[in-house]
Motif scaffolding. Structure first.
Motif, PDB file in Angstrom:
ATOM      1  N   LEU A  26     -15.769  36.635 -92.842  1.00  0.00           N
ATOM      2  CA  LEU A  26     -14.614  36.550 -92.381  1.00  0.00           C
ATOM      3  C   LEU A  26     -13.664  37.974 -92.573  1.00  0.00           C
ATOM      4  O   LEU A  26     -12.883  38.033 -91.624  1.00  0.00           O
ATOM      5  N   ALA A  27     -14.074  38.523 -93.605  1.00  0.00           N
ATOM      6  CA  ALA A  27     -13.323  39.792 -93.664  1.00  0.00           C
ATOM      7  C   ALA A  27     -13.699  40.936 -92.899  1.00  0.00           C
ATOM      8  O   ALA A  27     -12.746  41.508 -92.167  1.00  0.00           O
ATOM      9  N   ASP A  28     -14.912  41.044 -92.474  1.00  0.00           N
ATOM     10  CA  ASP A  28     -15.451  41.688 -91.650  1.00  0.00           C
ATOM     11  C   ASP A  28     -14.962  41.478 -90.332  1.00  0.00           C
ATOM     12  O   ASP A  28     -14.473  42.297 -89.504  1.00  0.00           O
ATOM     13  N   GLU A  29     -14.933  39.976 -89.955  1.00  0.00           N
ATOM     14  CA  GLU A  29     -14.209  39.810 -88.666  1.00  0.00           C
ATOM     15  C   GLU A  29     -12.706  40.288 -88.470  1.00  0.00           C
ATOM     16  O   GLU A  29     -12.256  40.624 -87.519  1.00  0.00           O
ATOM     17  N   LYS A  31     -11.627  42.802 -89.698  1.00  0.00           N
ATOM     18  CA  LYS A  31     -11.629  44.250 -89.992  1.00  0.00           C
ATOM     19  C   LYS A  31     -10.949  44.825 -91.179  1.00  0.00           C
ATOM     20  O   LYS A  31      -9.942  45.639 -91.253  1.00  0.00           O
ATOM     21  N   SER A  32     -11.290  44.188 -92.332  1.00  0.00           N
ATOM     22  CA  SER A  32     -10.586  44.415 -93.723  1.00  0.00           C
ATOM     23  C   SER A  32     -11.541  44.389 -94.660  1.00  0.00           C
ATOM     24  O   SER A  32     -12.602  43.459 -94.696  1.00  0.00           O
ATOM     25  N   PRO A  33     -11.412  45.148 -95.776  1.00  0.00           N
ATOM     26  CA  PRO A  33     -12.090  44.939 -97.003  1.00  0.00           C
ATOM     27  C   PRO A  33     -12.033  43.724 -97.635  1.00  0.00           C
ATOM     28  O   PRO A  33     -10.863  42.853 -97.208  1.00  0.00           O
ATOM     29  N   LEU A  34     -13.049  43.137 -98.242  1.00  0.00           N
ATOM     30  CA  LEU A  34     -12.988  41.726 -98.754  1.00  0.00           C
ATOM     31  C   LEU A  34     -11.657  41.425 -99.970  1.00  0.00           C
ATOM     32  O   LEU A  34     -11.161  40.631 -99.851  1.00  0.00           O
ATOM     33  N   SER A  35     -11.697  42.657-100.562  1.00  0.00           N
ATOM     34  CA  SER A  35     -10.575  42.332-101.604  1.00  0.00           C
ATOM     35  C   SER A  35      -9.177  42.298-100.985  1.00  0.00           C
ATOM     36  O   SER A  35      -8.368  41.499-101.114  1.00  0.00           O
ATOM     37  N   ARG A  36      -8.938  43.164-100.059  1.00  0.00           N
ATOM     38  CA  ARG A  36      -7.567  42.955 -99.196  1.00  0.00           C
ATOM     39  C   ARG A  36      -7.330  41.589 -98.521  1.00  0.00           C
ATOM     40  O   ARG A  36      -6.364  40.943 -98.361  1.00  0.00           O
TER      41      ARG A  36
END
Length: 169
Positions: A26-29, A31-36
């Motif tokens: 979901l974070a990749d989708e 386009k964000s790092p997982l923590s953000r």
């Protein structure tokens, strides 16, 4: 390069590796790092729910509201029963003057009955009882309405047509 501040770290242990992979996807989708991504989700949820309360407190409040609702429904049901009894008694009282064959004095016609007859061109007898909220098993009430209809016919206010009545004024 800025050195990370260890006092700001939060360690999060997910229930399964599949959950971490799902979150990462979901974070990749996005386009964000997982923590953000996690920070954004948590912050948006906090913004929506300004009043965060423990689940137990909300469950207790919900139970309290349900109990109050049940109490109010029971109270309303009892009051409806009392009102029905009063309305039935009022109908019986108002119809007594039309049930007595040796009545002397002034009889008051049911305002509802006259309004129903005036409103329509033709009113079926069964529909008339239904609108007046008279149970077909209440023979005295039906008899009182019949007497009123007969007297209105004698005065030339209505005329019978088939199984109903027509207002002629």
């Amino acid at each position: 390069m800025v050195k990370p501040d260890r006092s700001r770290y939060v360690w999060l242990y997910l229930p399964s590796k599949a959950d971490k992979e799902r979150w990462q996807a979901l974070a990749d989708e996005a386009k964000s790092p997982l923590s953000r991504f996690v920070i954004e989700i948590v912050e948006s949820t906090l913004a929506e729910n300004e009043e965060l309360r423990p689940r137990r407190e909300m469950v207790n409040e919900l139970e309290s509201v349900k109990n109050e609702n049940k109490k109010l429904r029971d109270d309303l049901r009892q009051k409806d029963i009392v009102i029905d009894r009063y309305e039935s008694e009022l109908k019986r009282y108002r119809s007594e003057v039309f049930l007595s064959s040796n009545f002397e004095g002034i009889r008051r016609y049911s305002k509802e009955l006259v309004e129903i007859l005036k409103a329509g061109n033709y009113v079926d007898s069964y529909r008339l009882l239904e609108v007046l909220n008279i149970d077909p098993r209440e023979s005295e009430q039906i008899q009182a309405v019949s007497h009123q209809l007969e007297e209105l016919e004698e005065y030339g206010m209505i005329k019978p047509e088939g199984r109903g009545w027509r207002w002629i004024g």
